[in-house]
Design a protein around this motif. Sequence first.
Motif, PDB file in Angstrom:
ATOM      1  N   THR A 147      -8.440  -1.559   2.017  1.00 24.57           N
ATOM      2  CA  THR A 147      -9.224  -2.515   0.335  1.00 24.57           C
ATOM      3  C   THR A 147      -9.674  -2.006  -0.430  1.00 24.57           C
ATOM      4  O   THR A 147     -10.111  -2.876  -2.070  1.00 24.57           O
ATOM      5  CB  THR A 147     -11.228  -1.102   0.614  1.00 24.57           C
ATOM      6  OG1 THR A 147     -10.592  -0.216  -0.113  1.00 24.57           O
ATOM      7  CG2 THR A 147     -11.448  -1.172   1.348  1.00 24.57           C
ATOM      8  N   ILE A 148      -7.590  -2.096  -1.139  1.00 23.60           N
ATOM      9  CA  ILE A 148      -6.922  -1.984  -2.378  1.00 23.60           C
ATOM     10  C   ILE A 148      -6.852  -3.698  -2.509  1.00 23.60           C
ATOM     11  O   ILE A 148      -6.736  -4.085  -1.738  1.00 23.60           O
ATOM     12  CB  ILE A 148      -5.530  -1.417  -2.428  1.00 23.60           C
ATOM     13  CG1 ILE A 148      -5.215  -1.480  -3.303  1.00 23.60           C
ATOM     14  CG2 ILE A 148      -4.558  -1.602  -1.495  1.00 23.60           C
ATOM     15  CD1 ILE A 148      -4.344  -0.178  -4.436  1.00 23.60           C
ATOM     16  N   THR A 149      -7.199  -3.941  -4.031  1.00 26.95           N
ATOM     17  CA  THR A 149      -6.886  -5.336  -4.070  1.00 26.95           C
ATOM     18  C   THR A 149      -5.626  -5.849  -4.402  1.00 26.95           C
ATOM     19  O   THR A 149      -4.933  -4.839  -4.967  1.00 26.95           O
ATOM     20  CB  THR A 149      -8.000  -6.130  -5.329  1.00 26.95           C
ATOM     21  OG1 THR A 149      -7.748  -5.252  -6.046  1.00 26.95           O
ATOM     22  CG2 THR A 149      -9.624  -5.771  -4.915  1.00 26.95           C
ATOM     23  N   LEU A 150      -5.350  -6.894  -4.849  1.00 25.64           N
ATOM     24  CA  LEU A 150      -4.323  -7.466  -5.269  1.00 25.64           C
ATOM     25  C   LEU A 150      -4.102  -7.460  -6.407  1.00 25.64           C
ATOM     26  O   LEU A 150      -3.307  -6.406  -7.106  1.00 25.64           O
ATOM     27  CB  LEU A 150      -3.706  -8.662  -4.392  1.00 25.64           C
ATOM     28  CG  LEU A 150      -2.982  -9.148  -3.473  1.00 25.64           C
ATOM     29  CD1 LEU A 150      -3.560 -10.921  -3.050  1.00 25.64           C
ATOM     30  CD2 LEU A 150      -1.725  -8.700  -3.298  1.00 25.64           C
ATOM     31  N   ASN A 151      -5.072  -7.606  -7.336  1.00 25.25           N
ATOM     32  CA  ASN A 151      -5.094  -6.676  -9.144  1.00 25.25           C
ATOM     33  C   ASN A 151      -5.104  -5.489  -8.722  1.00 25.25           C
ATOM     34  O   ASN A 151      -4.117  -5.171  -9.744  1.00 25.25           O
ATOM     35  CB  ASN A 151      -6.423  -7.684  -9.370  1.00 25.25           C
ATOM     36  CG  ASN A 151      -6.677  -7.345 -10.495  1.00 25.25           C
ATOM     37  OD1 ASN A 151      -5.521  -8.052 -11.839  1.00 25.25           O
ATOM     38  ND2 ASN A 151      -7.279  -6.985 -11.032  1.00 25.25           N
ATOM     39  N   THR A 152      -5.873  -4.803  -8.072  1.00 23.14           N
ATOM     40  CA  THR A 152      -5.304  -3.526  -8.690  1.00 23.14           C
ATOM     41  C   THR A 152      -4.110  -3.076  -7.753  1.00 23.14           C
ATOM     42  O   THR A 152      -2.944  -2.274  -9.363  1.00 23.14           O
ATOM     43  CB  THR A 152      -6.016  -2.739  -7.267  1.00 23.14           C
ATOM     44  OG1 THR A 152      -7.317  -2.844  -7.757  1.00 23.14           O
ATOM     45  CG2 THR A 152      -5.297  -1.393  -7.642  1.00 23.14           C
ATOM     46  N   LEU A 153      -3.187  -3.820  -7.025  1.00 23.95           N
ATOM     47  CA  LEU A 153      -1.808  -3.660  -7.267  1.00 23.95           C
ATOM     48  C   LEU A 153      -0.449  -3.484  -7.595  1.00 23.95           C
ATOM     49  O   LEU A 153       0.223  -3.329  -8.621  1.00 23.95           O
ATOM     50  CB  LEU A 153      -1.774  -4.279  -5.411  1.00 23.95           C
ATOM     51  CG  LEU A 153      -1.548  -3.307  -4.061  1.00 23.95           C
ATOM     52  CD1 LEU A 153      -1.512  -4.487  -2.845  1.00 23.95           C
ATOM     53  CD2 LEU A 153      -1.414  -2.031  -4.469  1.00 23.95           C
ATOM     54  N   ALA A 154      -1.466  -5.512  -8.349  1.00 26.07           N
ATOM     55  CA  ALA A 154      -0.037  -5.698  -9.928  1.00 26.07           C
ATOM     56  C   ALA A 154      -0.016  -4.676 -10.784  1.00 26.07           C
ATOM     57  O   ALA A 154       0.776  -4.324 -11.994  1.00 26.07           O
ATOM     58  CB  ALA A 154      -0.900  -6.889  -9.877  1.00 26.07           C
ATOM     59  N   ARG A 155      -1.557  -4.132 -11.195  1.00 30.44           N
ATOM     60  CA  ARG A 155      -2.053  -3.397 -12.170  1.00 30.44           C
ATOM     61  C   ARG A 155      -1.110  -2.331 -12.005  1.00 30.44           C
ATOM     62  O   ARG A 155      -0.459  -1.111 -12.700  1.00 30.44           O
ATOM     63  CB  ARG A 155      -3.030  -3.069 -12.304  1.00 30.44           C
ATOM     64  CG  ARG A 155      -3.517  -4.105 -13.274  1.00 30.44           C
ATOM     65  CD  ARG A 155      -5.447  -3.620 -13.972  1.00 30.44           C
ATOM     66  NE  ARG A 155      -6.621  -3.367 -12.477  1.00 30.44           N
ATOM     67  CZ  ARG A 155      -6.942  -2.462 -12.284  1.00 30.44           C
ATOM     68  NH1 ARG A 155      -7.354  -1.372 -13.270  1.00 30.44           N
ATOM     69  NH2 ARG A 155      -7.483  -2.484 -11.480  1.00 30.44           N
ATOM     70  N   LEU A 156      -1.402  -1.614 -10.753  1.00 29.79           N
ATOM     71  CA  LEU A 156      -0.436  -0.066 -10.861  1.00 29.79           C
ATOM     72  C   LEU A 156       1.234   0.008 -10.658  1.00 29.79           C
ATOM     73  O   LEU A 156       1.919   0.412 -11.397  1.00 29.79           O
ATOM     74  CB  LEU A 156      -0.450   0.458  -9.559  1.00 29.79           C
ATOM     75  CG  LEU A 156      -0.221   1.724  -8.654  1.00 29.79           C
ATOM     76  CD1 LEU A 156      -0.059   2.222  -9.652  1.00 29.79           C
ATOM     77  CD2 LEU A 156      -0.332   1.764  -7.222  1.00 29.79           C
ATOM     78  N   ALA A 157       1.823  -1.513 -10.453  1.00 28.91           N
ATOM     79  CA  ALA A 157       2.841  -2.335 -10.067  1.00 28.91           C
ATOM     80  C   ALA A 157       4.007  -2.061 -11.579  1.00 28.91           C
ATOM     81  O   ALA A 157       4.770  -1.622 -11.411  1.00 28.91           O
ATOM     82  CB  ALA A 157       3.252  -3.407  -9.549  1.00 28.91           C
ATOM     83  N   GLY A 213       2.532  -0.956 -14.673  1.00 28.60           N
ATOM     84  CA  GLY A 213       2.542   0.391 -14.598  1.00 28.60           C
ATOM     85  C   GLY A 213       3.768   1.133 -14.553  1.00 28.60           C
ATOM     86  O   GLY A 213       4.026   2.245 -15.510  1.00 28.60           O
ATOM     87  N   LEU A 214       4.319   1.116 -13.189  1.00 27.14           N
ATOM     88  CA  LEU A 214       5.261   1.481 -12.723  1.00 27.14           C
ATOM     89  C   LEU A 214       6.719   0.816 -13.036  1.00 27.14           C
ATOM     90  O   LEU A 214       7.488   1.253 -12.449  1.00 27.14           O
ATOM     91  CB  LEU A 214       5.003   1.626 -11.144  1.00 27.14           C
ATOM     92  CG  LEU A 214       4.109   2.763 -10.763  1.00 27.14           C
ATOM     93  CD1 LEU A 214       3.673   2.702  -9.391  1.00 27.14           C
ATOM     94  CD2 LEU A 214       4.506   4.430 -11.091  1.00 27.14           C
ATOM     95  N   ASP A 215       6.574  -0.433 -14.039  1.00 26.29           N
ATOM     96  CA  ASP A 215       7.743  -1.540 -14.185  1.00 26.29           C
ATOM     97  C   ASP A 215       7.654  -1.459 -12.337  1.00 26.29           C
ATOM     98  O   ASP A 215       9.912  -1.837 -12.628  1.00 26.29           O
ATOM     99  CB  ASP A 215       8.821  -0.753 -15.204  1.00 26.29           C
ATOM    100  CG  ASP A 215       9.758  -1.732 -15.320  1.00 26.29           C
ATOM    101  OD1 ASP A 215       9.769  -3.100 -15.594  1.00 26.29           O
ATOM    102  OD2 ASP A 215      11.075  -1.187 -15.507  1.00 26.29           O
ATOM    103  N   CYS A 216       7.278  -2.224 -11.443  1.00 27.98           N
ATOM    104  CA  CYS A 216       7.955  -2.762 -10.801  1.00 27.98           C
ATOM    105  C   CYS A 216       7.194  -4.435 -10.490  1.00 27.98           C
ATOM    106  O   CYS A 216       6.300  -5.006 -10.826  1.00 27.98           O
ATOM    107  CB  CYS A 216       6.704  -1.282  -9.576  1.00 27.98           C
ATOM    108  SG  CYS A 216       8.009  -0.492  -9.458  1.00 27.98           S
ATOM    109  N   GLU A 217       7.404  -4.740  -9.207  1.00 30.45           N
ATOM    110  CA  GLU A 217       6.692  -6.337  -9.124  1.00 30.45           C
ATOM    111  C   GLU A 217       6.444  -5.837  -7.745  1.00 30.45           C
ATOM    112  O   GLU A 217       6.469  -5.515  -6.362  1.00 30.45           O
ATOM    113  CB  GLU A 217       7.933  -7.572  -8.579  1.00 30.45           C
ATOM    114  CG  GLU A 217       8.257  -7.542 -10.349  1.00 30.45           C
ATOM    115  CD  GLU A 217       9.648  -8.662  -9.542  1.00 30.45           C
ATOM    116  OE1 GLU A 217       9.414  -9.701  -8.989  1.00 30.45           O
ATOM    117  OE2 GLU A 217      10.479  -8.760 -11.080  1.00 30.45           O
TER     118      GLU A 217
END
Length: 92
Positions: A17-27, A29-33
Amino acid sequence: MTAQGARKLEQAEANGTITLNTLARLAHGLDCEVHYIFVPRTSLVEQVLRRTQEIAGIPLPVTLKGAEALGDAQTLMALTSALAKVSKRGLW
């Protein structure tokens, strides 16, 4: 991020149920893509063979198993014949 927040993210990922928006924000914050991709379960050759058989309604030889099938002249002729009967635009 709190431990509770991390658990919520992990649970959302596990539930699907995780969204792409949430993954993008998490990434971010971790200086990732974030990269999301489709990984085929079968080879492109097998996909074309299966789809050709579905559309043309022509049973293809059982020996058609991926790229190795393209080395056998008789099998290659059967495949060529089936592909000739299928509209290339309608294949997918």
